[in-house]
Design an enzyme around this catalytic site. Structure first.
Site, PDB file in Angstrom:
ATOM      1  N   CYS A  51      50.329  41.232   3.520  1.00  0.00           N
ATOM      2  CA  CYS A  51      50.310  41.801   2.165  1.00  0.00           C
ATOM      3  C   CYS A  51      51.305  41.038   1.289  1.00  0.00           C
ATOM      4  CB  CYS A  51      50.656  43.280   2.202  1.00  0.00           C
ATOM      5  SG  CYS A  51      49.534  44.261   3.235  1.00  0.00           S
ATOM      6  N   GLY A  73      56.656  46.484   9.540  1.00  0.00           N
ATOM      7  CA  GLY A  73      55.521  45.910  10.240  1.00  0.00           C
ATOM      8  C   GLY A  73      54.364  46.903  10.466  1.00  0.00           C
ATOM      9  N   SER A  83      48.177  53.307   4.624  1.00  0.00           N
ATOM     10  CA  SER A  83      48.477  52.501   3.443  1.00  0.00           C
ATOM     11  C   SER A  83      47.172  51.997   2.837  1.00  0.00           C
ATOM     12  CB  SER A  83      49.359  51.309   3.830  1.00  0.00           C
ATOM     13  OG  SER A  83      50.595  51.751   4.355  1.00  0.00           O
ATOM     14  N   ARG A 114      46.354  43.185  -0.259  1.00  0.00           N
ATOM     15  CA  ARG A 114      46.406  43.594   1.152  1.00  0.00           C
ATOM     16  C   ARG A 114      45.387  42.773   1.962  1.00  0.00           C
ATOM     17  NH1 ARG A 114      49.712  47.532   2.066  1.00  0.00           N
ATOM     18  NH2 ARG A 114      48.824  47.927   4.111  1.00  0.00           N
ATOM     19  N   CYS A 169      63.781  60.880  -1.910  1.00  0.00           N
ATOM     20  CA  CYS A 169      65.138  60.365  -2.099  1.00  0.00           C
ATOM     21  C   CYS A 169      65.307  59.656  -3.437  1.00  0.00           C
ATOM     22  CB  CYS A 169      65.522  59.437  -0.952  1.00  0.00           C
ATOM     23  SG  CYS A 169      64.440  57.982  -0.767  1.00  0.00           S
ATOM     24  N   ASP A 215      65.755  51.746   4.479  1.00  0.00           N
ATOM     25  CA  ASP A 215      64.581  50.913   4.711  1.00  0.00           C
ATOM     26  C   ASP A 215      64.504  49.752   3.728  1.00  0.00           C
ATOM     27  OD1 ASP A 215      61.992  50.142   5.661  1.00  0.00           O
ATOM     28  OD2 ASP A 215      61.105  51.215   3.983  1.00  0.00           O
ATOM     29  N   CYS A 244      70.541  61.380 -20.870  1.00  0.00           N
ATOM     30  CA  CYS A 244      69.080  61.374 -20.887  1.00  0.00           C
ATOM     31  C   CYS A 244      68.541  62.783 -20.687  1.00  0.00           C
ATOM     32  CB  CYS A 244      68.557  60.446 -19.790  1.00  0.00           C
ATOM     33  SG  CYS A 244      66.759  60.395 -19.668  1.00  0.00           S
ATOM     34  N   CYS A 254      64.864  62.877 -12.813  1.00  0.00           N
ATOM     35  CA  CYS A 254      64.769  61.478 -12.402  1.00  0.00           C
ATOM     36  C   CYS A 254      65.918  61.036 -11.505  1.00  0.00           C
ATOM     37  CB  CYS A 254      64.724  60.600 -13.647  1.00  0.00           C
ATOM     38  SG  CYS A 254      64.783  58.838 -13.339  1.00  0.00           S
ATOM     39  N   CYS A 310      63.051  52.477 -15.803  1.00  0.00           N
ATOM     40  CA  CYS A 310      63.524  53.546 -16.685  1.00  0.00           C
ATOM     41  C   CYS A 310      62.520  53.936 -17.770  1.00  0.00           C
ATOM     42  CB  CYS A 310      64.863  53.151 -17.303  1.00  0.00           C
ATOM     43  SG  CYS A 310      65.516  54.364 -18.481  1.00  0.00           S
TER      44      CYS A 310
END
Length: 404
Positions: A26, A74, A129, A141, A277, A299, A341, A347, A380
């Site tokens: 990909c 992977g 995916s 992909r 997160c 990650d 903001c 956000c 943003c």
């Protein structure tokens, strides 16, 4: 009896049992070009590292917490079914009586009846995916021969359905599919009840031998961001994409389909954990273990600068405790614009890896003014567009009364 915080202590530890190895190529993959520490031998996580990983992940969780084993790559199915059979046996050995969940993220192209029977029998939840219909999915992909992977991915998805395996879809929002939100949503909703949309934002490395993407901005990153990769989603296009996804969901699927970014916004709006997160105040509880046992802070930060240690040498719990500063950096380093903001509470500045826009600021110290660099999230404008629209739509139709 009420559980205390230690009883429910939870971590999200991803593991890469085959490192960056994958049968696809990909174009936007941020793992393909990782250094020799991630692509070199051994090709597969050893039995000793696997056992230590399972044992320690169980040990760091609270007694009443659900323990998730998140298998990533992977392409993790390259590890083979016998590897995962050993993993399940070790979970039963060290986690007797505990609530254990296995999740696995796959491109779906290598799935077989045997794989799907195994997933079904052991209650694996699978992430597939897929970037939309064939003409959009196949743009980026592709396999090593340049062939699109759509037909093989759909075959794998059909096998999951055939065997009754629970799955969700993960769709990258990139330069190609960002202008087709309704088409992507209508395609996915035919078979997916839970959708994730991940914006592709990468900058190119400044040296040709440093992989396919650059080290992202962060706590331990000193160099400035390079040129944006051409497959990255334009910021405002991402905002328009999410606004249309919200409209489609409101019109067709409220209460029946679940879109991760919408669920996270609802969570933040109602002062519940967002579950994403990127849109939480702090991070740092999501470590990544490579096939040799090396632990990294996130990650998206599997680079030498963000290496913590190795589970064969140091207890996982001790290493994860050192990740607090990394997690708090997300909030501590918010640019001044975020502090004023009107959607900051939804956000939270997005992921620090996307803070590619820099400007000089002047801080203060006992010795006088101090120049500093302030980093703003590239996405943003898109985030602001979506979260403002989300809040307006929620207020307009009183959906809070229908959902909460």
């Amino acid at each position: 009896m009420t559980a205390n915080n230690d009883d429910l202590r939870h971590y999200a530890i991803e593991v890469k049992p085959i490192g960056a190895a994958c049968n696809l190529r990909c174009e936007y993959c941020y793992y393909l070009g990782k250094g020799s520490g991630h692509s070199a031998a051994p090709a597969l996580m050893s039995d000793a590292v696997l056992e230590r990983y399972v044992q320690q992940v169980i040990a760091i969780h609270g007694r009443r917490a659900e323990i998730e084993f998140a298998w990533h790559g992977g392409e993790p199915t390259l590890a083979g079914i016998p590897f995962f059979e050993k993993a399940v046996q070790l979970q039963q050995k060290y986690g007797a009586g505990r609530r254990i969940l296995n999740t696995l993220q796959t491109n779906g192209t290598l799935l077989t009846d045997d794989w799907c029977r195994f997933f079904h029998d052991h209650n694996f939840r699978i992430g597939i995916s897929i970037d939309g219909p064939e003409h959009l999915h196949n743009i980026y992909r592709k396999d090593a021969h340049g062939e699109g992977s759509f037909a093989r991915t759909m075959h794998g998805l059909e096998l999951l359905q055939k065997h009754g395996v629970a799955f969700n879809t993960l769709t990258t929002v990139n330069a190609a599919n960002a202008t087709h939100p309704a088409e992507v949503y209508d395609f996915l909703r035919e078979f997916s009840d839970f959708m994730q949309f991940l914006p592709v934002v990468e900058s190119l490395p400044k040296a040709i031998d440093n992989g396919n993407v650059a080290l992202p901005p962060g706590l331990y990153t000193t160099e400035r961001a390079g040129q944006l990769a051409p497959f990255s989603v334009p910021a405002e296009a991402y905002g328009r994409f999410l606004c249309t996804i919200l409209d489609c969901w409101l019109r067709k699927d409220v209460g029946r389909k679940f879109v991760q970014v919408i669920e996270a916004a609802i969570g933040n709006l109602t002062r519940r954990p967002a579950g994403l997160c990127v849109h939480e105040a702090v991070c740092g509880h999501c470590g990544v273990i490579e096939k040799n046992g090396d632990l990294y802070r996130c990650d998206r930060y599997v680079f030498p600068e963000y290496h913590i240690g190795n589970i064969m040498d140091v207890p996982l719990y001790d290493m994860m405790q050192t990740n607090r500063r990394f997690g708090e950096y997300k909030l501590d380093s918010l640019p001044s614009a975020c502090l004023h903001c009107d959607v900051a509470d939804l956000c939270f500045g997005g992921c620090p890896k996307d803070r590619l826009l820099e400007r000089m600021t002047i801080g203060t110290s006992p010795s006088g003014p101090v120049p500093a660099v302030e980093r703003r999230n590239y996405l943003c404008p898109g985030y602001k567009m979506f979260f403002q629209y989300f809040r307006q739509r929620i207020n307009r139709i009183s959906i809070s009364e229908r959902l909460f």
